[in-house]
Scaffold this active site. Structure first.
Site, PDB file in Angstrom:
ATOM      1  N   CYS A 242     -11.257  14.877  16.488  1.00  0.00           N
ATOM      2  CA  CYS A 242     -11.214  13.936  15.372  1.00  0.00           C
ATOM      3  C   CYS A 242     -12.613  13.644  14.846  1.00  0.00           C
ATOM      4  O   CYS A 242     -12.799  12.735  14.040  1.00  0.00           O
ATOM      5  CB  CYS A 242     -10.509  12.642  15.783  1.00  0.00           C
ATOM      6  SG  CYS A 242     -11.284  11.759  17.152  1.00  0.00           S
TER       7      CYS A 242
ATOM      8  N   TYR B  11      -7.401  14.138  28.440  1.00  0.00           N
ATOM      9  CA  TYR B  11      -7.238  13.106  27.412  1.00  0.00           C
ATOM     10  C   TYR B  11      -5.835  13.263  26.788  1.00  0.00           C
ATOM     11  O   TYR B  11      -5.687  13.330  25.570  1.00  0.00           O
ATOM     12  CB  TYR B  11      -8.296  13.203  26.312  1.00  0.00           C
ATOM     13  CG  TYR B  11      -9.727  13.164  26.781  1.00  0.00           C
ATOM     14  CD1 TYR B  11     -10.367  11.947  27.016  1.00  0.00           C
ATOM     15  CD2 TYR B  11     -10.450  14.331  26.971  1.00  0.00           C
ATOM     16  CE1 TYR B  11     -11.686  11.907  27.426  1.00  0.00           C
ATOM     17  CE2 TYR B  11     -11.775  14.305  27.387  1.00  0.00           C
ATOM     18  CZ  TYR B  11     -12.382  13.084  27.611  1.00  0.00           C
ATOM     19  OH  TYR B  11     -13.701  13.048  28.012  1.00  0.00           O
TER      20      TYR B  11
ATOM     21  N   CYS C 211       0.845  -1.199   0.000  1.00  0.00           N
ATOM     22  CA  CYS C 211       0.000   0.000   0.000  1.00  0.00           C
ATOM     23  C   CYS C 211       0.879   1.248   0.000  1.00  0.00           C
ATOM     24  O   CYS C 211       1.788   1.381   0.827  1.00  0.00           O
ATOM     25  CB  CYS C 211      -0.899  -0.015   1.235  1.00  0.00           C
ATOM     26  SG  CYS C 211      -1.823   1.517   1.492  1.00  0.00           S
TER      27      CYS C 211
END
Length: 374
Positions: free
Chosen positions: A332, A238, A85
């Site tokens: 995200c 986080y 890939c």
């Protein structure tokens, strides 16, 4: 980027590969800016996107294993082999070919999902910008470990830049990537990954941003905003393995919070190696922030970098009423960012950038700087 798998129609993971890159970025930017328009402070202007390279940018390869022990296929669940890939940087294809040889030598049968038989479910590779590698083999059971250990020296000799090797034991028949148990097989306990201005320590079960170069630029952008804010105290909620906190620790008193004890240990090690005075706690970010604010008061500024579900109503409610003047939110999932912003009307976007973390896909990321307006 050209990809013969896409051209042949055998892999369509890069759903936007047929669209020119400039159009990909422009479309994402238009969509995100329209979504977040209701939450802008007056006069806010979006900065230029943080752009990725077209190819060779993925620091992580997540290969489904199909086929047989004699003829293993490393790629996607449909049985398409993707070791070549073009998203992967130099060194990944070479290691995956050596892993294929290991599977043959050790005779580890791939896991057959339909029949619930076999052993090897996934091969996971992480590569640093310096070309050093981590390999994880996700197994249904510990049964093949003896054979793998027997043939591992040949793999290590053929792959001299392989620094960490482990096996993850994932006995459950679930559509999740890995299980809870990790078995160290060879090399170091963690892979050192130079990202932006710091070196992160990545343990096998730690989260690492997939696009190292873009992640480094994102960390630098947030550090620049923090320098402008100049907070005496800063919380990084986080915090993962410490990317944001370590970039900001030279100018602010930083405390990072993350649920994973393994990630916190890695962040502490990276801080010590860099001579940075950041503090890290293994705890639920929301519960810790609420309790700590009650104990000593809120910080001057907060960074949040939540998973796709966003920060949720409890943390959003805390930030809304906390009196914290500046918040930086790295997202995200712009949809959950918009939901969280709707729950924090006192905080408005004063700067933002599209983050081109996953080129050729519809996955979108964005980082915004928020300022309290009331």
């Amino acid at each position: 980027m050209r990809c013969h798998h896409f051209d042949a129609g055998t892999c369509r993971s890069c759903t936007l590969l047929g669209m020119p890159r400039a159009r990909q970025v422009a479309t994402s930017r238009e969509r995100i800016e329209a979504l977040l328009a209701p939450f802008l402070a007056p006069g806010t202007v979006w900065d230029a996107p943080i752009l990725s390279a077209d190819a060779g940018f993925r620091a992580k390869a997540k290969m489904v294993v199909t086929g047989t022990a004699q003829d293993p296929v490393l790629g996607i669940a449909t049985g398409v082999d993707l070791v070549d890939c073009p998203l992967y940087p130099s060194g990944v294809e070479e290691l995956l070919e050596q892993v294929r040889r290991l599977i043959r030598r050790a005779q580890v049968p791939p896991y057959d999902v339909a029949r619930r038989r076999g052993e090897l479910k996934h091969v996971l590779v992480t590569v640093s910008p310096d070309g050093e590698l981590m390999l994880r083999l996700v197994l249904r059971s510990p049964g093949p470990l003896g054979r793998i250990r027997e043939h591992l020296p040949a793999l290590l000799a053929a792959a001299p830049r392989l620094r960490v090797v482990s096996a993850n034991i994932h006995p459950e028949h679930k559509a999740v990537l890995e299980g809870a148990e990790e078995v160290h097989l060879a090399g170091d306990e963690a892979l050192e990954v130079r990202t932006g201005d710091v070196t992160l320590r990545v343990r096998p079960q730690s989260f690492l941003q997939t696009n190292t170069e873009v992640a480094g630029a994102l960390y630098r952008q947030v550090a620049d905003w923090v320098d402008e804010i100049a907070p005496a105290t800063l919380w990084d909620l986080y915090c993962g393995i410490g990317g944001f906190a370590l970039h900001c620790a030279r100018s602010s008193e930083v405390t990072g919070v993350e649920l994973s004890a393994q990630a916190i240990e890695a962040a502490r090690e990276a801080a010590a190696a860099a001579g940075l005075a950041a503090t890290f706690h293994a705890a639920d970010a929301t519960a810790w922030a609420i309790a700590e604010a009650r104990r000593i008061g809120p910080p001057d500024a907060v960074i949040v970098n939540p998973p796709r579900r966003g920060i949720g109503p409890d943390l959003a409610g805390f930030l809304e009423t906390s009196g914290v003047r500046d918040v930086i939110y790295s997202s995200c999932n712009p949809a959950t960012l918009a939901r969280d912003l709707a729950a924090m009307p006192a905080l408005r976007i004063v700067a933002g950038r599209l983050v081109d973390m996953f080129p050729h896909t519809e996955h979108e990321e964005v980082v915004v700087r928020l300022r309290r307006i009331q």
